[in-house]
Design an enzyme around this catalytic site. Structure first.
Site, PDB file in Angstrom:
ATOM      1  N   GLY A 248       0.824  -1.199   0.000  1.00 38.29           N
ATOM      2  CA  GLY A 248       0.000   0.000   0.000  1.00 38.29           C
ATOM      3  C   GLY A 248       0.856   1.246   0.000  1.00 38.29           C
ATOM      4  O   GLY A 248       2.047   1.196   0.292  1.00 38.29           O
ATOM      5  N   PRO A 249       0.239   2.388  -0.329  1.00 33.67           N
ATOM      6  CA  PRO A 249       0.988   3.649  -0.395  1.00 33.67           C
ATOM      7  C   PRO A 249       1.559   4.032   0.971  1.00 33.67           C
ATOM      8  O   PRO A 249       1.085   3.528   1.995  1.00 33.67           O
ATOM      9  CB  PRO A 249      -0.052   4.668  -0.863  1.00 33.67           C
ATOM     10  CG  PRO A 249      -1.364   3.982  -0.831  1.00 33.67           C
ATOM     11  CD  PRO A 249      -1.157   2.530  -0.690  1.00 33.67           C
ATOM     12  N   THR A 252      -0.055   4.695   5.147  1.00 37.72           N
ATOM     13  CA  THR A 252      -1.382   4.130   5.315  1.00 37.72           C
ATOM     14  C   THR A 252      -1.461   3.211   6.523  1.00 37.72           C
ATOM     15  O   THR A 252      -2.480   2.575   6.751  1.00 37.72           O
ATOM     16  CB  THR A 252      -1.819   3.348   4.067  1.00 37.72           C
ATOM     17  OG1 THR A 252      -0.719   2.580   3.609  1.00 37.72           O
ATOM     18  CG2 THR A 252      -2.266   4.286   2.977  1.00 37.72           C
ATOM     19  N   GLU A 472      -8.474  30.038 -13.744  1.00 35.48           N
ATOM     20  CA  GLU A 472      -9.159  29.220 -12.730  1.00 35.48           C
ATOM     21  C   GLU A 472     -10.670  29.283 -12.910  1.00 35.48           C
ATOM     22  O   GLU A 472     -11.360  28.271 -12.747  1.00 35.48           O
ATOM     23  CB  GLU A 472      -8.778  29.670 -11.318  1.00 35.48           C
ATOM     24  CG  GLU A 472      -7.307  29.482 -10.959  1.00 35.48           C
ATOM     25  CD  GLU A 472      -6.800  28.067 -11.182  1.00 35.48           C
ATOM     26  OE1 GLU A 472      -7.604  27.117 -11.111  1.00 35.48           O
ATOM     27  OE2 GLU A 472      -5.598  27.910 -11.449  1.00 35.48           O
ATOM     28  N   HIS A 475     -11.666  26.777 -15.481  1.00 34.83           N
ATOM     29  CA  HIS A 475     -11.806  25.414 -14.959  1.00 34.83           C
ATOM     30  C   HIS A 475     -13.153  25.263 -14.257  1.00 34.83           C
ATOM     31  O   HIS A 475     -13.890  24.307 -14.491  1.00 34.83           O
ATOM     32  CB  HIS A 475     -10.726  25.134 -13.908  1.00 34.83           C
ATOM     33  CG  HIS A 475      -9.361  24.883 -14.468  1.00 34.83           C
ATOM     34  ND1 HIS A 475      -9.127  23.975 -15.454  1.00 34.83           N
ATOM     35  CD2 HIS A 475      -8.152  25.410 -14.142  1.00 34.83           C
ATOM     36  CE1 HIS A 475      -7.827  23.954 -15.722  1.00 34.83           C
ATOM     37  NE2 HIS A 475      -7.207  24.826 -14.946  1.00 34.83           N
ATOM     38  N   ASP A 546      -1.850  21.276 -16.398  1.00 34.16           N
ATOM     39  CA  ASP A 546      -3.105  20.784 -16.984  1.00 34.16           C
ATOM     40  C   ASP A 546      -2.810  19.931 -18.209  1.00 34.16           C
ATOM     41  O   ASP A 546      -3.353  18.840 -18.374  1.00 34.16           O
ATOM     42  CB  ASP A 546      -3.994  21.961 -17.425  1.00 34.16           C
ATOM     43  CG  ASP A 546      -4.391  22.847 -16.262  1.00 34.16           C
ATOM     44  OD1 ASP A 546      -4.416  22.334 -15.134  1.00 34.16           O
ATOM     45  OD2 ASP A 546      -4.668  24.041 -16.495  1.00 34.16           O
TER      46      ASP A 546
HETATM   47  P1  ADP Z   1       3.427   3.138   6.534  1.00 31.85           P
HETATM   48  O1  ADP Z   1       4.230   2.131   7.264  1.00 31.85           O
HETATM   49  O2  ADP Z   1       2.291   2.527   5.762  1.00 31.85           O
HETATM   50  O3  ADP Z   1       4.179   4.097   5.713  1.00 31.85           O
HETATM   51  P2  ADP Z   1       2.869   4.021   9.185  1.00 31.85           P
HETATM   52  O4  ADP Z   1       2.313   2.798   9.780  1.00 31.85           O
HETATM   53  O5  ADP Z   1       4.261   4.337   9.519  1.00 31.85           O
HETATM   54  O6  ADP Z   1       2.671   4.021   7.623  1.00 31.85           O
HETATM   55  O7  ADP Z   1       1.932   5.234   9.577  1.00 31.85           O
HETATM   56  C1  ADP Z   1       2.433   6.488   9.849  1.00 31.85           C
HETATM   57  C2  ADP Z   1       1.547   7.203  10.846  1.00 31.85           C
HETATM   58  O8  ADP Z   1       0.286   7.487  10.272  1.00 31.85           O
HETATM   59  C3  ADP Z   1       1.245   6.377  12.060  1.00 31.85           C
HETATM   60  O9  ADP Z   1       2.187   6.571  13.048  1.00 31.85           O
HETATM   61  C4  ADP Z   1      -0.117   6.886  12.493  1.00 31.85           C
HETATM   62  O10 ADP Z   1       0.010   8.022  13.312  1.00 31.85           O
HETATM   63  C5  ADP Z   1      -0.749   7.336  11.205  1.00 31.85           C
HETATM   64  N1  ADP Z   1      -1.703   6.352  10.677  1.00 31.85           N
HETATM   65  C6  ADP Z   1      -1.619   5.740   9.476  1.00 31.85           C
HETATM   66  N2  ADP Z   1      -2.668   4.910   9.275  1.00 31.85           N
HETATM   67  C7  ADP Z   1      -3.417   4.977  10.379  1.00 31.85           C
HETATM   68  C8  ADP Z   1      -4.642   4.328  10.779  1.00 31.85           C
HETATM   69  N3  ADP Z   1      -5.286   3.456   9.996  1.00 31.85           N
HETATM   70  N4  ADP Z   1      -5.135   4.636  11.997  1.00 31.85           N
HETATM   71  C9  ADP Z   1      -4.513   5.518  12.796  1.00 31.85           C
HETATM   72  N5  ADP Z   1      -3.372   6.142  12.479  1.00 31.85           N
HETATM   73  C10 ADP Z   1      -2.810   5.905  11.277  1.00 31.85           C
HETATM   74 ZN    ZN Z   2      -5.102  25.067 -14.745  1.00 32.98          ZN
END
Ligand code: ADP
Ligand code: ZN
Length: 686
Positions: A248-249, A252, A472, A475, A546
């Site tokens: 995942g990104p 997350t 703008e 758009h 754009d």
């Molecule tokens: P990744 O490892 O996916 O890059 P992390 O687990 O390090 O992300 O998340 C970074 C921070 O973002 C965490 O310390 C937390 O504060 C916040 N965070 C991310 N996802 C959540 C979630 N689902 N619930 C609560 N906090 C989150």
């Molecule tokens: Zn523009």
């Protein structure tokens, strides 16, 4: 002049500072050296010998106290006194017994004398004795000796190599980046850099701290169960999986999730980043992998978390023309070997995170290695609300704060971004000396995170400002009048970061996009340029982003999504990322030409559509642009006042009304047979 819809700020991660202590430390070497030096000098010297002067020597001679004289290295004379002389009391500072070296049986000189002129020393001694009345037989002649000072010699011999070693150690430390990690140096280059969290470090994270991510949680919940009750599975002959890949990104919550698994299962947690394995020394990465697994096995059951596994796990043997990185391959091979090596039921589970699962080596994803893949996506509306709730816990909020509204304002934000918004808003409120954090602080925080800091001081000429405003407004006007456009909620001409102005949309949460939606998106992306041309007859460079966006979109439509009739349902997209299409195109020159033609056509048509809309609404467009120039920021309410309801909303309402009338028809149709049934039933009963 971009359309800001989403953004991904990389989360800043907090890492505990506890690292595994290396078992050997370079400081030991220095300690051993120092101790041996002290011992050596003790053995060699003991108390320093007293110095004496010419007149004292004369007196000693007169008293006939001298036993012997030894000249050392032509510049020092050692004077040994007779036993009787020491006992006589004439030398109260000296011990009565002849001195000996510390633990050595050699007698020690009682005095030393520094010789000024060698050639006159012996004549002086003899002269003094003769004048004291010594007979020829009694005369004492000095002995001559050359004595080496081994300490100085040894030191001068050692100095150079020692300097070299110190320099080398220093360089090693620098190269391995050990400076930050504390004591390590050459002896721990091959040690894993894993951080360990166990019972001693109070990092207790549970699934309650992870908001949303329900599916991912259920998947990892199983892993928790494996660790807690391994018997349940093994007694039935099942094998506990070795690893799972979190995809995942960034930001997350992958790290969080892995940590929560360890927290829930109450087992130690090793955390290491893939890039920690990569080192410029040959074999270091592999040895670190070995060390990590050794430590993990000792602590089993436990969880090993490898962040950014793509740093080591990239597919092998690609980019051969750039000279492949053998070291990385060795590391990867070692990782694969280790994962195969440990038994299935050892209780070590490897979790790895990546946002580039597509570039990972196939061997890593094979069964028996990372055989489970858990997708951790950007949070949707309800999940964002849940994440807000988690991160708003410590924040003092104004009464009646609407969390749902905040979630709506943050489409495309990751969990880390939301955590950042909450923190930033508290800082903004504090800067304004508020006692509670208000909604406006949050909006400011969102603005800041999306667009970087506001740059109100940036100087823009009035002419430029007008151009930006019309761009703008273009758009906004086009998007307002298209059926499939995302709802617009804000237009601004306040410069932020690199952008000069922006129209903000709330993208719908959707997984599929239709051809019509893309075409509409392209049309309103071109609305800015179309407006400039229509109003000023001149175009500017302001449409760069754009144009970049729509060009990519158009090419994707034609060559990826099969959305052009002439090319047909063909996609040249390569999800595996394994073949190097960058160098050889998978299609003929003729197709390439056709693709270009189609792309040109799509873009030209979209431009015409945008211009069409603007021409039909030129009065509203001007009004909007002037309002923008005046207020700098306008919201959807202003647009509604100028243009009336959004086209999309209008159509929705129409459809709803239509559906309603159809439904009532349907009800009346079915009403009759139902009644007859009921009637028949009642008849039966009767
Ligand atoms: P990744 O490892 O996916 O890059 P992390 O687990 O390090 O992300 O998340 C970074 C921070 O973002 C965490 O310390 C937390 O504060 C916040 N965070 C991310 N996802 C959540 C979630 N689902 N619930 C609560 N906090 C989150
Ligand atoms: Zn523009």
């Amino acid at each position: 002049m971009t359309e800001n819809t989403t953004n991904n700020n990389q989360g800043t991660e907090k890492k505990p500072d506890k690292t595994i202590k290396p078992r050997f430390n370079t400081n030991w070497i220095f300690a051993v050296l120092a101790v041996s030096l002290i011992l050596f000098s003790l053995l060699n010297g003991g108390k320093p010998v007293q110095k004496t002067t010419t007149s004292e020597i004369k007196e000693m001679i007169a008293n006939r106290d001298i036993e012997k004289l030894i000249v050392i290295n032509k510049d020092q004379a050692e004077i040994y006194l007779k036993k009787e002389a020491l006992e006589s009391g004439r030398y109260p500072k000296l011990p009565t017994k002849p001195g000996t070296g510390f633990g050595m049986s050699l007698p020690k000189a009682n005095f030393t004398y520094t010789i000024g002129d060698m050639s006159s020393f012996e004549p002086f001694i003899l002269e003094a004795q003769k004048s004291a009345g010594y007979t020829e037989k009694e005369l004492i002649y000095p002995d001559y000796q050359t004595r080496k000072n081994y300490l100085v010699d040894a030191l001068s011999w050692l100095l150079f190599p020692a300097l070299l070693i110190v320099l080398w150690l220093f360089l090693m430390k620098r190269m391995s980046g050990g400076g930050a990690g504390g004591a390590g140096g050459i002896f721990s280059v091959g040690k894993s850099r894993a951080q360990i969290f166990d019972k001693d470090t109070n990092v207790k994270l549970t699934f309650n701290d992870v908001a949303g991510l329900e599916e991912a949680k259920t998947e990892v919940m199983e892993i928790v169960d494996f660790l807690k009750n391994p018997k349940k599975y093994t007694s039935l002959g099942g094998k506990i999986p070795k690893g799972a890949l979190l995809i995942g990104p960034p930001g997350t919550g992958k790290t969080m999730l892995a940590k929560a698994v360890a927290g829930e299962a109450n087992v130690p947690f090793f955390s290491i980043s893939g890039s920690d394995f990569v080192e410029m020394f040959v074999g270091v990465g592999a040895s670190r992998v070995r060390d990590l697994f050794k430590q993990a096995k000792e602590k089993a059951p436990c969880i090993v978390f490898i962040d950014e596994i793509d740093a080591v796990g990239r597919a092998r043997g690609r980019n051969a023309n750039f000279g492949s990185n053998d070291e990385r391959e060795n590391t990867l091979n070692q990782l694969l070997t280790e994962m195969d090596g440990f038994g299935t039921n050892m209780g070590v589970i490897i979790l790895a995170a990546t946002n580039r699962a597509d570039i990972l080596d196939r061997a890593l994803l094979r069964a028996g290695r990372f055989d489970r893949q858990i997708h951790v996506e950007l949070p949707d509306l309800t999940e964002r609300e849940a994440i807000f709730k988690v991160h708003l816990r410590p924040i003092k909020l104004e009464k009646g704060f609407d969390i749902g509204f905040m979630a709506k304002q943050t489409p495309g934000f990751s969990g880390a971004d939301i955590a950042n918004v909450c923190n930033e808003s508290a800082l903004i409120a504090a800067r304004k000396n508020k006692t509670v954090v208000e909604k406006q602080d949050f909006l400011d925080a969102i603005d800041r995170i999306v667009g970087g800091l506001e740059r109100k001081s940036k100087i823009i000429s009035m002419v430029e400002k007008k151009t930006i405003a019309y761009h703008e407004a273009g758009h906004a006007t086009v998007s307002w009048h298209l059926e499939h456009a995302s709802p617009l909620f804000k237009v601004t001409i306040i410069p932020r970061g690199k952008t000069l102005g922006a129209a903000w949309y709330l993208p719908e949460e959707r997984q599929l996009t239709t051809r019509e939606q893309i075409l509409d998106e392209m049309a309103y992306a071109l609305g800015g340029r179309a407006s400039e041309e229509l109003i000023f007859g001149k175009i500017s460079t302001g449409a760069l982003s754009d144009l970049e966006k729509i060009t990519k979109q158009a090419y994707a439509m034609v060559s990826f999504f099969g959305m052009s009739e002439k090319i047909g349902n063909i996609s040249f997209y390569d999800s595996s990322g394994q073949s190097d299409f960058g160098f050889t195109k998978p299609y003929s020159e003729k197709t390439a030409e056709l693709i270009d033609q189609e792309v040109n056509l799509i873009i030209a048509e979209s431009y015409v559509r945008a211009k069409e809309v603007l021409k039909n609404n030129i009065k509203g467009l001007t009004e909007l642009a002037e309002l923008l120039l005046e207020k700098e920021v306008i919201f959807s309410e202003d647009l509604e006042r100028i243009f009336g309801k959004r086209k999309a909303d209008l159509l929705k309402e129409e459809r709803k009304a239509e559906a309603k009338s159809k439904q009532t028809e349907a009800v009346t149709e079915t009403a009759t047979p139902e009644k007859t049934v009921k009637k028949s039933k009642t008849k039966d009963k009767a």
